[in-house]
Enzyme design. Structure first.
Site, mmCIF file in Angstrom:
data_model
loop_
_atom_site.group_PDB
_atom_site.id
_atom_site.type_symbol
_atom_site.label_atom_id
_atom_site.label_comp_id
_atom_site.label_asym_id
_atom_site.label_seq_id
_atom_site.Cartn_x
_atom_site.Cartn_y
_atom_site.Cartn_z
ATOM 1 N N SER A 210 -33.651 -73.835 27.604
ATOM 2 C CA SER A 210 -32.393 -74.322 28.174
ATOM 3 C C SER A 210 -32.485 -75.814 28.437
ATOM 4 O O SER A 210 -33.576 -76.366 28.622
ATOM 5 C CB SER A 210 -32.002 -73.609 29.477
ATOM 6 O OG SER A 210 -31.797 -72.229 29.249
ATOM 7 N N ASP A 283 -46.585 -70.501 38.762
ATOM 8 C CA ASP A 283 -47.527 -69.384 38.847
ATOM 9 C C ASP A 283 -47.111 -68.484 40.006
ATOM 10 O O ASP A 283 -47.431 -68.753 41.161
ATOM 11 C CB ASP A 283 -48.954 -69.908 39.050
ATOM 12 C CG ASP A 283 -49.971 -68.782 39.101
ATOM 13 O OD1 ASP A 283 -49.590 -67.627 38.819
ATOM 14 O OD2 ASP A 283 -51.132 -69.050 39.444
ATOM 15 N N VAL A 285 -47.565 -65.006 39.850
ATOM 16 C CA VAL A 285 -48.213 -63.707 39.653
ATOM 17 C C VAL A 285 -49.708 -63.853 39.858
ATOM 18 O O VAL A 285 -50.322 -64.803 39.363
ATOM 19 C CB VAL A 285 -47.959 -63.175 38.230
ATOM 20 C CG1 VAL A 285 -48.566 -61.779 38.062
ATOM 21 C CG2 VAL A 285 -46.478 -63.155 37.904
ATOM 22 N N ASP A 286 -50.295 -62.905 40.556
ATOM 23 C CA ASP A 286 -51.758 -62.846 40.673
ATOM 24 C C ASP A 286 -52.256 -61.467 40.263
ATOM 25 O O ASP A 286 -51.668 -60.441 40.620
ATOM 26 C CB ASP A 286 -52.203 -63.190 42.095
ATOM 27 C CG ASP A 286 -52.024 -64.666 42.395
ATOM 28 O OD1 ASP A 286 -52.480 -65.484 41.579
ATOM 29 O OD2 ASP A 286 -51.407 -65.002 43.401
#
Length: 713
Positions: A210, A283, A285-286
């Protein structure tokens, strides 16, 4: 013997009856058609279709407008809305078969239904409930009016279904699916994302592009404020833009784009302000590798030196077989203190991510659309319920800004959060989220312009006005990516000290690759090589003289783009084929279809829809972003566009703060109705790079009205 056979026959018959009862898909809940129609009649809304069939909805209240919007959207795209509702119930496999089963399992693993059930009454504002309910009521009305289009068990749709769609789908915009799929081996990798349903061409990363641009009065040639909203999406399916205009006497007056199943405008412009969103890659997400007591059937996991019991429940869903039959499936669900647990061929992993059991995204987008000042819009965004996206803002007062939006986990400094983490250390289980004020935001820079093209947020305006990466925590994982679109935008805008309306529209649709882009580096590499094959040498000479342009008349673009996407993927980032092999593939197919290696790009790159077959300029990761089937020349002789530039808006506020809004859709308002004149009536404008006016007042809408009606009356 006859008695034995008779008994055996009865036993077999009994077993078949039992099997049929067991496998027969349960019917949906009962509902009253008359009650649905009576409910619909309580809404006060008027839908006016303009000359291009775009719905302009005028409601007494916001809920009335949402009802009208839902009905209009159902008229144009009921099939896709129905698919979204099915996914929002975790029932995709029941209707689509085993390929969708991993999605339904994750739906249960993430406890989407439980979240809505537990938090709906307490955590959802009454006005938000009202617009979700109104949208659901509209879908129900359309369904009872057109029963031939409704799959068994889908009706009635509820406001909880609408909210569950947000809880389920929004984490996948920041590539949650990529993190999950990486835990599996290549042979065992499941289809875990609703994005996989957007295209048979497996276009995952490219559609998460985009562009958005904002220019303040101090940088514009005429003192106007301008905003370009240019999100890149698939051209069809559940993530294709739908254009509408919603007005109410509660103060709503917003035009823009949204997705099937969404009861408000997600990318919008109202009379006072507007914003565009582009996908970012924070980030959020772990992944934690767990030590378990039993590899095959784990019951416990190690944490801080002690064994902890998993919270074990069950996922139950059905998988379509044939006709009215489906197979009931039951699988264990494991949760640790980190969050949901995936058991994969490579180990057992807990996942902790932003958006898990989130329920507030609809409220935030609704409040953003209702905002009338910068302060109100900033307060809406500060809710931080929308998990990701860069946001580019402009308003009638001349304010502009860029927000690197992220619901950022509150992590401790030190660990490598981008790697798989040890699951036996409780200090790594973060709690809560950072306030949005901690994220990069660039408001009213002295340079007078900002943009986003899915690149680093630290290079989005003139160099003297950019933020510094050093001022932000490494735990945020803010991307360092630089796209070709960002390189070209910086080159074009930075050099222009007085940006006119024509300038910003021209820059938005720029067709060139920068010399430092991945594709041009790929081309330089191919040109530097020696070949024995005469066809490759002919291709080499064409590429040597190609200037990186993808205008319709360009010769060389077809060879470069086809070879580049074959070798590096649609986004030019992931090696998929050897460069020379990719060049030979492109050259062979172009020669076979066109009798030459350098047909004009417009002959190859096409917009095909209904009876329309038009030449296009642009290509993957240029500002005029067009993603076309890279195997199209081999299969049909043309590359049909299926993603990229789709719904585009340009808003400008003059010195008096008055709004003028133009827009374009790649096809038209009638998403699925091939018999409608609006199935493809905007395609010629789109192919030429033109726009249409978007009226924001009733009087102007009526001037082009082709249909005026009140659903439910």
């Amino acid at each position: 013997m006859k008695n034995v056979l008779k008994v055996l026959g009865l036993v077999i018959f009994f077993l078949l009856v039992v099997a049929a009862l067991y496998l027969r898909t349960p019917a949906g809940p009962n509902y009253s058609q008359s009650k649905i129609k009576k409910t619909a009649a309580s809404y006060d809304v008027r839908i006016i279709r303009d000359g291009y069939g775009v719905p302009h909805i005028f409601g007494q209240t916001d809920a009335d407008a949402s009802f009208g919007f839902g009905y209009a959207h159902a008229e144009d795209d009921f099939e896709t809305i129905q698919d979204v509702i099915i996914a929002a119930r975790g029932m995709s496999a029941q209707y689509k078969g085993k390929s969708a089963a991993p999605q339904d399992y994750l739906f249960d693993l993430f406890k989407v239904s439980e979240t809505i059930e537990q938090r709906y009454q307490s955590d959802v504002r009454e006005d938000v409930k009202a617009i979700a309910r109104a949208y659901a009521d509209a879908i129900n009305l359309y369904g009872v009016e057109h029963p031939e289009k409704v799959l068994s068990g889908v009706l009635p749709v509820t406001e909880q279904d609408v909210l569950a769609g947000f809880t389920w789908a929004t984490p996948f915009f920041y590539r949650l699916d990529g993190y999950l799929e990486d835990l599996f081996t290549a042979d065992d990798k499941p289809n875990v994302s609703p994005w996989a349903q957007t295209s048979a061409l497996n276009l995952v990363d490219a559609v998460r592009g985009s562009n958005a641009f904002a220019v303040a009065p101090i940088r514009s040639e005429d003192g106007f404020t301008r905003l370009i909203v240019n999100s890149h999406q698939p051209m069809t399916g559940p993530y294709a833009w739908y254009e509408a205009h919603m007005v109410s006497e509660d103060g709503l007056n917003i035009a823009g784009g949204t997705f099937p199943g969404v009861p408000i405008i997600a990318n919008g412009v109202n009379e006072n302000l507007g914003w565009g969103q582009t996908v970012n890659r924070p980030d959020l997400v772990d992944i934690y590798a767990l030590k378990v007591d039993d590899v095959d059937t784990p019951k416990r996991y190690k944490l801080d030196g002690e064994w902890q019991d998993f919270d074990i429940t069950k996922s139950t869903f059905r998988v379509k077989l044939w006709g009215p039959f489906s197979l009931p499936i039951s699988r264990p669900l494991l949760w640790s203190k980190h969050g949901p647990v995936l058991s994969t061929p490579t180990g057992h992993y807990a996942v902790r991510f932003s958006g898990l059991q989130g329920i507030g995204a609809l409220q935030q987008w609704y409040d953003m659309g209702k905002a009338s000042t910068l302060a109100e819009w900033q307060a809406a965004v500060a809710q931080n319920h929308v998990l990701s996206f860069n946001m580019i803002y402009a308003d009638k007062e001349g304010n502009i800004g860029a927000v690197y939006n992220a619901r950022m986990p509150n992590r401790i400094e030190g660990p490598d959060w981008e790697s798989v983490l040890p699951g036996d250390k409780s200090e790594l289980i973060w709690e809560g989220f950072r306030p949005l004020s901690d994220m990069p935001q660039n408001w009213n820079p002295e340079c007078g312009w900002v943009f986003s093209a899915n690149a680093t947020p630290f290079n989005i305006t003139d160099p003297s006005c950019n933020l510094s990466r050093a001022d932000f925590s490494e735990t945020f994982g803010i991307e360092k990516r630089v796209t070709n679109r960002s390189r070209r935008a910086l080159k074009l805008f930075t050099a222009d000290k007085a940006i006119s309306k024509n300038d910003i529209l021209k820059y938005r649709s720029d067709t060139r690759y920068d010399p430092e882009s991945n594709l041009m580096k790929f081309v330089v590499d191919l040109v530097s090589r020696s070949y024995e094959d005469p066809l490759l040498n002919e291709a080499k000479e064409i590429l040597r003289h190609w200037n990186g342009d993808t205008s319709q008349s360009s010769r060389g673009a077809a060879l470069a783009v086809i070879a580049g996407t074959q070798a590096l993927g649609y986004d030019y980032t992931e090696p998929e084929m050897e460069p020379v092999e990719a060049l030979l593939y492109a050259a062979t197919n172009l020669k076979a279809r066109f009798g030459r290696l350098d047909p004009e790009w417009g002959e190859v790159n096409r917009l095909q829809r209904g009876d329309v077959d038009l030449p296009l300029e642009g290509g993957p990761d240029v500002l005029r972003a067009i993603y076309s089937d890279r195997e199209g020349v081999e299969k049909t002789g043309a590359m049909n566009a299926f993603a990229g530039d789709t719904h585009i808006m340009m808003a400008e506020w003059n010195k008096a703060g008055e709004l003028d809004l133009i827009s374009i859709h790649q096809y038209g308002a009638a998403t699925l109705d091939e018999t409608s004149p609006h199935y493809d009536d905007q395609a010629p404008l789109f192919a030429r790079g033109d726009y249409k006016a978007m009226p924001m007042r009733l009087e102007a809408v009526l001037e082009t009205a082709t249909r005026d009606y009140r659903p439910g009356k």
